[in-house]
Design an enzyme around this catalytic site. Structure first.
Site, PDB file in Angstrom:
ATOM      1  N   PRO A 198      39.283  37.058  94.858  1.00 50.72           N
ATOM      2  CA  PRO A 198      38.911  36.970  93.323  1.00 50.72           C
ATOM      3  C   PRO A 198      37.633  36.497  93.018  1.00 50.72           C
ATOM      4  CG  PRO A 198      40.566  34.983  94.195  1.00 50.72           C
ATOM      5  CD  PRO A 198      40.069  35.603  95.199  1.00 50.72           C
ATOM      6  N   PRO A 199      37.282  37.032  91.936  1.00 50.85           N
ATOM      7  CA  PRO A 199      35.923  36.681  91.272  1.00 50.85           C
ATOM      8  C   PRO A 199      35.363  35.433  91.432  1.00 50.85           C
ATOM      9  CG  PRO A 199      37.148  37.945  89.642  1.00 50.85           C
ATOM     10  CD  PRO A 199      38.283  37.272  90.790  1.00 50.85           C
ATOM     11  N   GLY A 202      32.756  33.536  95.910  1.00 50.05           N
ATOM     12  CA  GLY A 202      31.441  33.279  96.737  1.00 50.05           C
ATOM     13  C   GLY A 202      31.405  34.655  97.868  1.00 50.05           C
ATOM     14  N   THR A 204      29.582  37.360  97.303  1.00 44.75           N
ATOM     15  CA  THR A 204      28.227  37.692  97.204  1.00 44.75           C
ATOM     16  C   THR A 204      27.303  36.747  98.057  1.00 44.75           C
ATOM     17  OG1 THR A 204      28.566  38.723  95.199  1.00 44.75           O
ATOM     18  CG2 THR A 204      26.294  38.614  95.962  1.00 44.75           C
ATOM     19  N   HIS A 418      52.436  14.892  66.795  1.00 43.72           N
ATOM     20  CA  HIS A 418      52.956  16.207  67.564  1.00 43.72           C
ATOM     21  C   HIS A 418      52.380  15.825  69.175  1.00 43.72           C
ATOM     22  CE1 HIS A 418      53.288  20.669  68.199  1.00 43.72           C
ATOM     23  NE2 HIS A 418      52.157  20.006  69.240  1.00 43.72           N
ATOM     24  N   GLU A 419      50.997  15.465  69.108  1.00 44.06           N
ATOM     25  CA  GLU A 419      50.633  15.290  70.428  1.00 44.06           C
ATOM     26  C   GLU A 419      51.182  14.163  71.115  1.00 44.06           C
ATOM     27  OE1 GLU A 419      48.725  17.493  71.906  1.00 44.06           O
ATOM     28  OE2 GLU A 419      48.408  18.435  70.290  1.00 44.06           O
ATOM     29  N   HIS A 422      54.516  15.224  72.706  1.00 46.37           N
ATOM     30  CA  HIS A 422      53.966  15.671  74.022  1.00 46.37           C
ATOM     31  C   HIS A 422      53.860  14.704  74.978  1.00 46.37           C
ATOM     32  CE1 HIS A 422      53.765  20.030  72.937  1.00 46.37           C
ATOM     33  NE2 HIS A 422      52.673  19.908  71.823  1.00 46.37           N
TER      34      HIS A 422
HETATM   35  P1  ADP Z   1      31.827  36.535  94.127  1.00 45.99           P
HETATM   36  O1  ADP Z   1      30.864  37.639  94.596  1.00 45.99           O
HETATM   37  O2  ADP Z   1      32.820  36.301  94.814  1.00 45.99           O
HETATM   38  O3  ADP Z   1      32.208  37.210  92.614  1.00 45.99           O
HETATM   39  P2  ADP Z   1      29.730  34.859  94.011  1.00 45.99           P
HETATM   40  O4  ADP Z   1      29.185  34.701  95.299  1.00 45.99           O
HETATM   41  O5  ADP Z   1      28.801  35.732  93.110  1.00 45.99           O
HETATM   42  O6  ADP Z   1      31.113  35.282  93.735  1.00 45.99           O
HETATM   43  O7  ADP Z   1      29.461  33.186  93.276  1.00 45.99           O
HETATM   44  C1  ADP Z   1      28.640  33.042  92.203  1.00 45.99           C
HETATM   45  C2  ADP Z   1      28.114  31.759  92.168  1.00 45.99           C
HETATM   46  O8  ADP Z   1      29.178  30.657  92.329  1.00 45.99           O
HETATM   47  C3  ADP Z   1      27.249  31.270  93.438  1.00 45.99           C
HETATM   48  O9  ADP Z   1      26.281  31.903  93.426  1.00 45.99           O
HETATM   49  C4  ADP Z   1      27.337  30.016  93.820  1.00 45.99           C
HETATM   50  O10 ADP Z   1      26.547  29.148  92.983  1.00 45.99           O
HETATM   51  C5  ADP Z   1      28.922  29.778  93.252  1.00 45.99           C
HETATM   52  N1  ADP Z   1      29.980  29.701  94.194  1.00 45.99           N
HETATM   53  C6  ADP Z   1      30.953  30.630  94.377  1.00 45.99           C
HETATM   54  N2  ADP Z   1      31.573  30.430  95.646  1.00 45.99           N
HETATM   55  C7  ADP Z   1      30.802  29.343  96.083  1.00 45.99           C
HETATM   56  C8  ADP Z   1      31.163  28.550  97.268  1.00 45.99           C
HETATM   57  N3  ADP Z   1      32.328  28.837  98.186  1.00 45.99           N
HETATM   58  N4  ADP Z   1      30.105  27.635  97.991  1.00 45.99           N
HETATM   59  C9  ADP Z   1      29.197  27.257  96.884  1.00 45.99           C
HETATM   60  N5  ADP Z   1      28.959  28.027  95.766  1.00 45.99           N
HETATM   61  C10 ADP Z   1      29.783  28.988  95.354  1.00 45.99           C
HETATM   62 ZN    ZN Z   2      51.835  21.196  70.946  1.00 44.38          ZN
HETATM   63 MG    MG Z   3      29.850  38.988  93.583  1.00 41.51          MG
END
Ligand code: ADP
Ligand code: ZN
Ligand code: MG
Length: 600
Positions: A198-199, A202, A204, A418-419, A422
């Site tokens: 997932p996005p 880490g 990249t 309300h809260e 809950h």
């Molecule tokens: P992806 O490419 O999976 O979307 P990124 O590598 O671009 O994620 O992550 C974005 C930023 O989030 C990284 O530059 C880092 O600062 C932080 N991050 C994400 N995953 C990790 C991880 N496993 N350990 C440390 N930092 C992380």
């Molecule tokens: Zn509520």
């Molecule tokens: Mg990325």
């Protein structure tokens, strides 16, 4: 159509020429000393390494360096290099190099009016270009970004919480370190690695750290860079990327967001012809690379399901490494990595912050630490405290507080009850997550928030848990009825969520007397239409489940009226209460200390 294309190209080329001329004029004005010698960027980095550089002036497009012997040199970094290498300037400073940044205003002999004129011209040309190309300007320059001489590369120490993925890529790093050794043994080394996850988990970062660990150059391109509306541009970019890679003895080519270019072929969208051409080129290059030792292609995607199967064949991206969302221990480790970059208070408890952030990705956690540092700075503290981390977490989770939102007193009172409704149900109903916080300070779009946090990560939910969740959601509306004698629209989201859960329980999870069957409305892929009879029975079961939650909430709030009132009053007084405070108030007002038995 062909004519239109050619005319467009001509116009674009003409525009680009004019644009180039203007940029040249402006850039020329920015070089203060016209007698500096231009050198290659790699030579510049080497000069820095050897300590020959005394002073550096960074401008938008160029870097001017003054050497120890007084000579001036000029170099042009790859576009975006300074932005992509956040350690570039700190490293220079550490090497005692004086660094200055040249602003637009200081630009050479050009007067403001010249600049304005140029800007106006740029605007006109830009607009014309925009009109002819309907917003897309093909740039023929290569968008590969090379981070070769990174003086402080990213290593495995910067990547936390994804130990399995790290283990899997270790073999490739060993191979990159000593390709000859592996070649001698004759084993087949995976040359294409696909990082899937997932996005923000880490991917990249992991790819960068592979290059850092192996000590090889890292060539980065994004799949989106290859997608252009002009036939052939994407394919030629792919060719250039791999040609650049061929100049290195060993290196990592990283293609981020592979799905942008690697979608399954055979679509019928307008740009599919160009995309197919690009993808074909990529496949050709990948095959060519199987014979080149020392070069590994890494790609990342969060949609492996839509990739063209040809990309995943042996010899191409045949090794998949999953980079998942971190678990509790992983989150703690990631927090630790990012907290190293800020001044952290001794008493900060990263474990408890990690426990309170289920489902956070690495990027979310990095963001949280950054927010906490900002909160600490705003509060005038010199270190980031646990409270700052918690405030940052709540901000990310529940949205920003909107203290300025004007609420009438009646609305505030209604919100408090309300809260409280809950919260009381959440505290007393069995099988629910512990209470974390209740607040009647408006956050995001909500007027008040009751927040629970699981003790451990939850991957599956029991039927009891889901029913408790519905009862808690009903608590808000029930409290309005019992204590305010009215109903408000504030409960609409609660009702929607409760109904959703009940529907899932009946239609997907088989948690109703209708049995373990999936009831769904048909869609294109899976035609399945509910018979009229089934639809009626599903509706009845959903209603039954929601009403059971309503009854549970009604019983609890009716039995412990005094406790609910006291909680609402205290909320009106102090606006926010944490889990322990809530339990204390409830118990002081007649509620049991354990979860109450509930009528089934
Ligand atoms: P992806 O490419 O999976 O979307 P990124 O590598 O671009 O994620 O992550 C974005 C930023 O989030 C990284 O530059 C880092 O600062 C932080 N991050 C994400 N995953 C990790 C991880 N496993 N350990 C440390 N930092 C992380
Ligand atoms: Zn509520
Ligand atoms: Mg990325």
């Amino acid at each position: 159509m062909a004519f239109g294309k050619r005319r467009r190209l001509l116009l674009t080329a003409g525009g680009a020429l004019t644009l180039g001329a203007i940029i040249y004029v402006i850039a020329a004005g920015s070089h203060t000393s016209s007698n500096s010698k231009e050198i290659a960027f790699s030579d510049f980095l080497r000069l820095i390494e050897t300590g020959a550089v005394a002073e550096v002036a960074v401008a938008d497009q160029a870097i001017e360096a003054t050497l120890g012997n007084g000579a001036h040199v000029l170099t042009v970094p790859p576009s975006g290099y300074v932005a992509a290498n956040p350690t570039f300037v700190p490293d220079l400073v550490r090497r005692q190099v004086r660094v200055s940044v040249r602003h637009q205003a200081e630009r050479g002999p050009y007067s403001i009016s010249t600049l304005l004129l140029a800007a106006a011209l740029l605007g006109v040309v830009g607009f014309a270009l925009y009109r002819v190309t309907s917003g897309r300007i093909p740039s023929l320059e290569n968008r590969t970004r090379v981070a070769e001489h990174n003086s402080s590369p990213i290593t495995f120490a910067d990547v936390a919480g994804v130990d399995e993925a790290k283990d899997e890529v270790k073999e490739i790093i060993d191979f990159l370190r000593e390709p000859e050794k592996f070649a001698a043994i004759g084993g087949r080394i995976p040359k294409g690695v696909l990082l899937v996850g997932p996005p923000g988990t880490g991917k990249t970062l992991l790819a960068r750290s592979m290059a850092g660990e192996a000590g090889v150059p890292f060539l980065l391109a994004s799949g989106a860079d290859f997608v252009e509306m002009y036939a052939g541009v994407g394919a030629s970019r792919v060719r250039r990327l791999f040609r650049d890679a061929g100049r290195h003895k060993s290196c990592i080519i990283f293609i981020d967001e592979l799905d942008a270019v690697g979608r399954r072929r055979g679509g019928n969208s307008l740009s599919h012809e160009e995309r197919e051409q690009t993808l074909n080129q990529l496949l050709v290059e990948l095959d060519g690379f199987a014979t080149r030792p020392g070069i590994v292609v890494v790609a990342a995607t969060n949609r492996p399901d839509i990739l063209d199967p040809a990309l995943l064949r042996p010899g191409r991206f045949d090794r998949q490494v999953t980079v998942g969302c971190p678990d509790l221990k992983g989150r703690e480790a990631i927090l630790a990595v990012h907290c190293k970059k800020v001044a952290l208070d001794q008493a900060a408890e990263l474990r408890s912050i990690a426990r309170g952030t289920p489902g956070f990705s690495g990027a979310d956690l990095a963001n949280l630490v950054n927010e906490a540092a900002l909160i600490a700075a705003r509060g005038g503290r010199s270190t980031v405290t646990n409270a700052d981390l918690e405030a940052a977490r709540d901000k990310v989770l529940m949205g920003v507080e909107r203290r300025s939102l004007a609420m009438s007193e009646t609305e505030r009172v209604n919100c408090a009850y309300h809260e409280a409704g809950h919260a009381l149900v959440a505290a007393l109903v069995p099988h629910a997550d512990p209470l974390h916080k209740v607040t009647i300070i408006p956050r995001g779009r909500a007027l008040g928030v009751t927040m629970q946090l699981p003790e451990a990560d939850r991957h599956t939910h029991t039927k009891d848990y889901l029913q408790a969740q519905i009862a808690i959601l009903m608590g808000g509306r029930v409290a309005e009825e019992l204590f305010m004698n009215h109903m408000t629209s504030g409960a609409s989201n609660d009702i929607e969520r409760a109904t959703d859960i009940a529907q899932k329980m009946v239609c997907e999870l088989g948690m109703s007397p209708l049995g373990p069957m999936a009831f769904r409305h048909g869609d294109e892929e899976r035609p399945f239409t509910l018979s009229e009879d089934s639809a009626r029975r599903v509706d009845a079961e959903v209603r039954e489940i929601v009403m059971r939650g309503y009854t549970v909430a009604h019983d609890l709030l009716g039995t412990y009226r005094q406790a609910a009132r006291a909680l609402a009053q205290e909320l009106l007084e102090v606006e926010s209460l944490d889990g322990a405070e809530i339990l204390a108030i409830l118990q002081a007002n007649g509620a049991p200390s354990e979860t109450a038995p509930v009528r089934a």
